[in-house]
Write a protein that holds these residues in place. Structure first.
Motif, PDB file in Angstrom:
ATOM      1  N   ALA A   5      22.893   1.014  -0.385  1.00  0.00           N
ATOM      2  CA  ALA A   5      22.540   1.482   0.953  1.00  0.00           C
ATOM      3  C   ALA A   5      21.224   0.912   1.412  1.00  0.00           C
ATOM      4  CB  ALA A   5      22.512   3.010   0.970  1.00  0.00           C
ATOM      5  N   LEU A   8      21.756  -2.543   2.624  1.00  0.00           N
ATOM      6  CA  LEU A   8      22.526  -2.594   3.865  1.00  0.00           C
ATOM      7  C   LEU A   8      21.681  -2.128   5.048  1.00  0.00           C
ATOM      8  CD1 LEU A   8      26.056  -1.411   2.708  1.00  0.00           C
ATOM      9  CD2 LEU A   8      25.296  -3.707   3.290  1.00  0.00           C
ATOM     10  N   VAL A   9      20.859  -1.117   4.812  1.00  0.00           N
ATOM     11  CA  VAL A   9      19.988  -0.658   5.900  1.00  0.00           C
ATOM     12  C   VAL A   9      19.041  -1.773   6.289  1.00  0.00           C
ATOM     13  CG1 VAL A   9      18.094   0.912   6.454  1.00  0.00           C
ATOM     14  CG2 VAL A   9      20.160   1.795   5.381  1.00  0.00           C
ATOM     15  N   GLY A  12      20.843  -4.228   8.290  1.00  0.00           N
ATOM     16  CA  GLY A  12      21.065  -3.738   9.647  1.00  0.00           C
ATOM     17  C   GLY A  12      19.821  -3.872  10.496  1.00  0.00           C
ATOM     18  N   ILE A  13      18.665  -3.542   9.904  1.00  0.00           N
ATOM     19  CA  ILE A  13      17.423  -3.610  10.686  1.00  0.00           C
ATOM     20  C   ILE A  13      17.125  -5.055  11.066  1.00  0.00           C
ATOM     21  CG2 ILE A  13      14.922  -3.309  10.531  1.00  0.00           C
ATOM     22  CD1 ILE A  13      15.526  -0.784   8.840  1.00  0.00           C
ATOM     23  N   SER A  16      19.306  -6.125  13.834  1.00  0.00           N
ATOM     24  CA  SER A  16      18.869  -5.615  15.132  1.00  0.00           C
ATOM     25  C   SER A  16      17.691  -6.406  15.668  1.00  0.00           C
ATOM     26  CB  SER A  16      18.484  -4.143  15.016  1.00  0.00           C
ATOM     27  OG  SER A  16      19.555  -3.421  14.491  1.00  0.00           O
ATOM     28  N   LEU A  19      19.109  -9.428  17.132  1.00  0.00           N
ATOM     29  CA  LEU A  19      19.734  -9.152  18.439  1.00  0.00           C
ATOM     30  C   LEU A  19      18.661  -9.008  19.513  1.00  0.00           C
ATOM     31  CD1 LEU A  19      22.616  -6.612  17.847  1.00  0.00           C
ATOM     32  CD2 LEU A  19      22.781  -8.971  18.586  1.00  0.00           C
TER      33      LEU A  19
ATOM     34  N   ALA B 605      27.114  -2.540  21.041  1.00  0.00           N
ATOM     35  CA  ALA B 605      26.577  -1.182  20.941  1.00  0.00           C
ATOM     36  C   ALA B 605      27.666  -0.166  21.244  1.00  0.00           C
ATOM     37  CB  ALA B 605      25.409  -1.013  21.904  1.00  0.00           C
ATOM     38  N   LEU B 608      29.997   0.054  18.342  1.00  0.00           N
ATOM     39  CA  LEU B 608      29.418   0.762  17.205  1.00  0.00           C
ATOM     40  C   LEU B 608      29.423   2.266  17.445  1.00  0.00           C
ATOM     41  CD1 LEU B 608      26.406  -1.535  16.294  1.00  0.00           C
ATOM     42  CD2 LEU B 608      28.350  -0.973  14.851  1.00  0.00           C
ATOM     43  N   ILE B 612      31.382   5.154  15.322  1.00  0.00           N
ATOM     44  CA  ILE B 612      30.808   6.368  14.738  1.00  0.00           C
ATOM     45  C   ILE B 612      31.551   7.604  15.214  1.00  0.00           C
ATOM     46  CG2 ILE B 612      28.747   7.827  14.729  1.00  0.00           C
ATOM     47  CD1 ILE B 612      27.131   5.211  14.862  1.00  0.00           C
TER      48      ILE B 612
ATOM     49  N   VAL C  99      21.595  -0.199  18.570  1.00  0.00           N
ATOM     50  CA  VAL C  99      22.396  -0.911  17.570  1.00  0.00           C
ATOM     51  C   VAL C  99      21.831  -0.658  16.179  1.00  0.00           C
ATOM     52  CG1 VAL C  99      23.036  -3.197  16.740  1.00  0.00           C
ATOM     53  CG2 VAL C  99      23.215  -2.664  19.172  1.00  0.00           C
ATOM     54  N   ALA C 100      20.509  -0.706  16.062  1.00  0.00           N
ATOM     55  CA  ALA C 100      19.900  -0.478  14.757  1.00  0.00           C
ATOM     56  C   ALA C 100      20.249   0.902  14.220  1.00  0.00           C
ATOM     57  CB  ALA C 100      18.378  -0.627  14.875  1.00  0.00           C
ATOM     58  N   CYS C 102      22.709   2.806  15.029  1.00  0.00           N
ATOM     59  CA  CYS C 102      24.142   2.905  14.718  1.00  0.00           C
ATOM     60  C   CYS C 102      24.450   2.242  13.386  1.00  0.00           C
ATOM     61  CB  CYS C 102      24.960   2.228  15.812  1.00  0.00           C
ATOM     62  SG  CYS C 102      25.026   3.182  17.313  1.00  0.00           S
ATOM     63  N   VAL C 103      23.940   1.020  13.212  1.00  0.00           N
ATOM     64  CA  VAL C 103      24.246   0.293  11.977  1.00  0.00           C
ATOM     65  C   VAL C 103      23.703   1.052  10.782  1.00  0.00           C
ATOM     66  CG1 VAL C 103      23.768  -1.803  10.708  1.00  0.00           C
ATOM     67  CG2 VAL C 103      24.391  -1.933  13.112  1.00  0.00           C
ATOM     68  N   VAL C 104      22.476   1.532  10.909  1.00  0.00           N
ATOM     69  CA  VAL C 104      21.866   2.277   9.795  1.00  0.00           C
ATOM     70  C   VAL C 104      22.683   3.525   9.492  1.00  0.00           C
ATOM     71  CG1 VAL C 104      19.864   3.652   9.141  1.00  0.00           C
ATOM     72  CG2 VAL C 104      19.542   1.397  10.137  1.00  0.00           C
ATOM     73  N   PHE C 105      23.110   4.197  10.582  1.00  0.00           N
ATOM     74  CA  PHE C 105      23.908   5.405  10.379  1.00  0.00           C
ATOM     75  C   PHE C 105      25.199   5.080   9.639  1.00  0.00           C
ATOM     76  CE2 PHE C 105      27.075   8.487  11.647  1.00  0.00           C
ATOM     77  CZ  PHE C 105      26.397   9.678  11.429  1.00  0.00           C
ATOM     78  N   ILE C 106      25.791   3.971  10.044  1.00  0.00           N
ATOM     79  CA  ILE C 106      27.085   3.631   9.436  1.00  0.00           C
ATOM     80  C   ILE C 106      26.914   3.267   7.971  1.00  0.00           C
ATOM     81  CG2 ILE C 106      28.935   1.900   9.426  1.00  0.00           C
ATOM     82  CD1 ILE C 106      28.680   1.856  12.472  1.00  0.00           C
ATOM     83  N   VAL C 107      25.949   2.384   7.665  1.00  0.00           N
ATOM     84  CA  VAL C 107      25.862   1.917   6.274  1.00  0.00           C
ATOM     85  C   VAL C 107      25.235   2.952   5.357  1.00  0.00           C
ATOM     86  CG1 VAL C 107      25.792  -0.491   6.928  1.00  0.00           C
ATOM     87  CG2 VAL C 107      23.653   0.766   6.643  1.00  0.00           C
ATOM     88  N   SER C 108      24.440   3.878   5.908  1.00  0.00           N
ATOM     89  CA  SER C 108      23.848   4.877   5.019  1.00  0.00           C
ATOM     90  C   SER C 108      24.820   6.004   4.711  1.00  0.00           C
ATOM     91  CB  SER C 108      22.578   5.449   5.649  1.00  0.00           C
ATOM     92  OG  SER C 108      22.909   6.054   6.875  1.00  0.00           O
TER      93      SER C 108
END
Lengths: 100, 618, 183
Positions: A5, A8-9, A12-13, A16, A19, B605, B608, B612, C99-100, C102-108
């Motif tokens: 995790a 992966l976090v 993700g950061i 972003s 992006l 976005a 995503l 969720i 986006v950050a 969301c991605v963090v929420f998903i992978v965590s």
């Protein structure tokens, strides 16, 4: 301990951030830098997943992504240079030929 | 023999299609001749079939499968039995004569070819109606003749009144056809087939209430087609069409389709004598009701149209009381003398430059001798004087009513017979005899062309002699239809004949006596009863006020309020919404890479967030 | 313990450097920061026991790609800042943060498919480089060859695009010819 995790976090950061750069910068060169960030973020994710599930495929994928990134840079830079020679600008807003 | 069946059926269709190719062209004489010849061939081959059909042999062919879906199987099947062959011969015979007559009648019409196309199409539809071996085929023919009737009533469509009358006839028939369709659905629901033989074989197993409903619904359809009360108004208005059309469709063939339906479904009506009695009562009512309107009308064709209505009432009395063969017999004889009457009226109309008011005629005998004789023959036949055809069939109907101990019906018919005789001769007297009013008005009548007169003679002959065919006719159709047992004493029968003849003769005598001397004075026109009759019992006005106007008001309301303000507005709103949305979102396509990338990220976005929200719960 | 310290250090440094990349107005700063970030990502690869990939990362990215960028930048006037007129900055921030998150929420969150079967598990006693070579020259041989061709094509197109010949506009060739004729 550091688990999947965490990686992966991080991935993700970084993604972003990439992006954000893609959206914000108008300098074409910066756009390429941001793209590199995006690709590297994904690479971290791949390798981490491969590592924590004991699979080599992740690394192989990352390997090919690096190859793709290298070719992209080669071609993309060539195009930017060409564009710069043409217009004397690498501002994204000067690329308006597709305006409908 | 199948060959002859197909010739009978398809010869008129071929003629119609060929004539249709020239529909928009100027007059081509050969289209008239060709269609007449083809209908004539159809008549001849139906004569062959008439000789072929007897007690043991009937022709039943299945041309092809038409609809076969699930349990529903409707073939294109045709049956030539004792009932349908009588109808076929009658229809094709009258049609042939009307076709030949029309060559003369429509001589100067610019839509000559179109007329023959429609007329032959009508014959084809009528043959489908009578020859079909199932209710659906009958219904197709039923609608086909309705369509042709609409086209022919509105033949002179540039006339407002003609197109109005055509629409009236069509819409009235549609309303009644709804009843018929319900009957057909009920038959299919209960029995699961439309084939006549299967339906009639199984009808006995049904609950009597169901049979009553089926019979009632089918009769509603018959009422519309045969213009029985309360659907009768269209028939008189249908006289807007060319006269041959009135003769063929609105006297001899199509309007009798209702009677044919009752006869064809006699196995159903036999089980429900109560419904039959209602039919007979309605028939008797219409017989008197229509005859009374014919008494005072001044329009040549409308008088005959009301007389047709009245005679249809007689047929329904016979059919309703179970004397199916008598109804069929009267149908046949009526076809002969009524079409003759109409065609004669057509000659008169031509002579008088399409003038229809009989008060403006008079004394036409001098200039139109042949037509006068033909129409007098037809009128005598209509009045029912021995030995003319009407005597045999009409008298039988009165006997049936008496035999049924339905004395009230008998009395109505009896009065109706007197009225019939009166108005028939009122018409003859006012048109052909008496003072020559037309000369004063500057008309120069002339006799129709000889071949037209010759074409009418077979009808005249049959109007005279068809009555003597009664016994052979009876023997012929009785194999299929139920016989009707007369229980009357012989002497009572004779007395009835004498009484009926007496009232018919006195009606004639009264008419001749009265109109010989110039008819009734002006005083009669101020009588309340006269006004009532002339205005057709105010029924058209009643329909206009009670049905048409509210309906128009409701339609306007729905158009203005519901359609324009709700339905159209909704549709427009959707359109405008998309249009505006397009106008707004057009800005996205700026061609700027940066903003496109932003939109891309926005899309990511959204996805995503959706991922969720919509994730599977563990 | 060292791993934790290393992870957090590398993470912070990478995020900071990449942040500099996207924010800095000077392209040279950005490029330097990017090169640094790449090195730290190679550090993650070493931590994840992907030594070969880490080395490739350093060589390809920090060596080749960055050198390419550096050379590329020589074509441009880097001292002249590109004036960037960025409008609606809030949208950009909002989207990026969304986006950050969301991605963090998903992978965590817990990974649903726990029973993942390794397709090519690393073999005991075989080194990472050996293992990569094994896979590249067996299972992924075709892809490997294709990647080689792709790199070749990219190289040729890169050379061609920046060459002088490309100054001649292909679409305007007719006019050029006319000019030459006139001269």
């Amino acid at each position: 301990m550091i688990g999947l995790a965490h990686y992966l976090v991080l991935s993700g950061i970084l993604f972003s951030i990439g992006l954000f750069g893609v959206m914000k910068r108008k300098n074409l060169l910066m756009l390429f830098f941001s793209t590199e960030i995006l690709l590297n973020a994904v690479n971290i994710g791949f390798v981490a997943v491969g590592r924590f599930y004991g699979d080599m495929s992740g690394q192989i994928f990352a390997f090919f992504i690096i190859a793709v990134a290298a070719s992209e840079v080669a071609v993309g830079l060539g195009l930017i240079v060409l564009w710069y020679k043409r217009t004397g600008s690498i501002d994204l807003d000067s690329l308006q030929m597709m305006k409908g | 023999m199948e060959k002859y069946l197909y010739i009978t059926l398809f010869a008129p269709l071929v003629g119609s299609l060929i004539a249709a190719f020239f529909a928009a062209k100027p007059k081509e004489l050969y289209t008239g001749i060709l269609t007449s010849a083809l209908v004539g061939i159809s008549f001849l081959s139906s004569i062959v079939l008439l000789n072929y059909v007897d007690a043991d042999t009937i022709l039943h062919v299945k041309m092809m499968d038409w609809i076969s879906v699930g349990n529903l199987s409707i073939p294109f099947g045709f049956v030539v039995d004792q009932v349908s062959i009588i109808m076929m011969v009658t229809v094709t015979f009258v049609s042939t004569i009307v076709h030949i007559y029309s060559i003369g009648y429509m001589e100067h019409d610019k839509s000559f070819n179109r007329f023959f196309s429609y007329l032959s199409a009508f014959v084809f539809s009528m043959l489908i109606l009578v020859m079909s071996d199932n209710f659906i085929g009958l219904f197709i023919g039923w609608e086909g003749v309705g369509l042709c009737s609409w086209m022919l009533i509105g033949f002179w469509y540039h006339k407002q009144s003609a197109s109005w009358a055509a629409n009236e006839a069509f819409i009235m028939n549609r309303i009644a056809d709804l009843g018929m369709l319900m009957g057909l659905f009920l038959i299919y629901w209960e029995i699961g087939s439309f084939q006549y033989d299967i339906v009639f074989a199984n009808i006995l197993n049904l609950n009597i209430n169901t049979v009553t409903w089926i019979g009632s619904f089918l009769f509603i359809g018959a009422m519309g087609k045969s213009a029985q009360f309360p659907f009768h108004t269209w028939l008189a208005d249908a006289m807007e069409g060319p006269t041959p059309v009135s003769a063929l469709i609105h006297a001899a063939t199509m309007v009798t389709a209702g009677v044919y339906l009752i006869i064809r479904a006699s196995d159903i009506y036999f089980l429900i004598p109560d419904v039959g009695y209602v039919i007979a009562s309605l028939g008797a009512f219409v017989a008197v009701f229509a005859a009374s309107m014919a008494l005072v009308n001044r329009d040549l064709k409308r008088i005959i149209a009301y007389s047709t209505l009245s005679q249809l009432g007689y047929m329904f009395v016979a059919a309703g009381l179970g004397a199916y063969w008598i109804a069929l017999f009267h149908l046949m004889t009526h076809a002969f003398f009524k079409s003759l009457l109409f065609l004669g009226a057509g000659n008169v109309m031509h002579a008088m430059n399409d003038e229809l008011d009989i008060k403006k005629m008079g004394g036409l005998y001098q200039s139109m001798r042949a037509t006068a004789i033909l129409m007098t023959i037809a009128s005598i036949a209509l009045a029912g004087i021995y030995p003319f055809a009407g005597f045999f069939s009409k008298d039988k109907i009165l006997e049936v009513a008496f035999n049924h101990e339905a004395y009230l019906l008998w009395f109505a018919l009896f009065i109706g017979a007197g009225m019939t005789a009166f108005y028939s001769f009122r018409l003859v007297m006012m048109v052909f005899f008496g003072e020559q009013v037309h000369k004063r008005l500057g008309f120069h009548p002339h006799e129709a062309r000889p071949f037209v007169i010759y074409a009418l003679t077979p009808l005249a002959l049959l109007s005279i002699v068809a009555g003597f065919l009664e016994y052979s006719f009876h023997a012929f159709v009785i194999d299929l239809l139920r016989d009707y047992k007369f229980t009357l004493d012989h002497s009572v029968g004779w007395m009835l004949i004498v009484a009926t003849t007496a009232i018919a003769l006195s009606g004639i005598a009264f008419a001749v006596y009265k109109y010989k001397r110039g008819g009734f004075g002006a005083g009669v026109e101020s009588l309340g009863i006269y006004k009532l009759l002339v205005n057709q019992y105010y029924i058209p006005q009643f329909y206009n006020n009670a049905i048409l106007k509210p309906f128009a008001a409701i339609s306007t309301f729905f158009w203005k309020q519901i359609d324009l303000k709700i339905v159209d507005a909704t549709v427009d709103l959707i359109g405008k919404m998309f249009y505006n949305a397009g106008g707004k979102t057009r800005q996205i396509q700026s061609g700027n890479l940066s903003s496109m990338l932003r939109w891309m990220v926005a899309g990511i976005a959204v996805m995503l967030v959706l991922a969720i929200i919509l994730r599977p719960m563990v | 313990m060292y791993e934790v310290i290393a992870f957090y250090t590398f993470s912070l440094l990478t995020i900071a450097l990449f942040g500099v990349v996207v924010i800095s107005k000077n392209a040279l700063y950005s490029m330097s920061a990017l090169a640094g970030g790449m090195i730290f990502i190679a550090g993650f690869f070493f931590m994840l026991e992907a030594e070969f990939l880490g080395v490739v990362q350093i060589i390809v990215y920090t060596g080749a790609v960055m050198a390419l960028y550096a050379f590329g930048m020589m074509f441009f006037d880097t001292t002249k800042e590109v004036r960037e007129r960025v409008h609606a900055q809030k949208v950009i921030y909002t989207l990026a943060i969304l986006v950050a998150v969301c991605v963090v929420f998903i992978v965590s969150g817990p990974i649903v498919g726990q029973k993942m079967q390794a397709l090519y598990p690393s073999i005991e006693g075989v080194g990472n480089i050996q293992m990569v070579g094994l896979l590249l020259f067996t299972k992924y041989l075709v892809v490997f060859e294709l990647a080689a061709i792709m790199l070749l094509v990219a190289m040729i197109s890169g050379i061609l695009l920046v060459s002088d010949r490309m100054n001649l506009d292909l679409t305007l060739k007719d006019e050029d010819d006319k000019e030459r004729e006139m001269i």
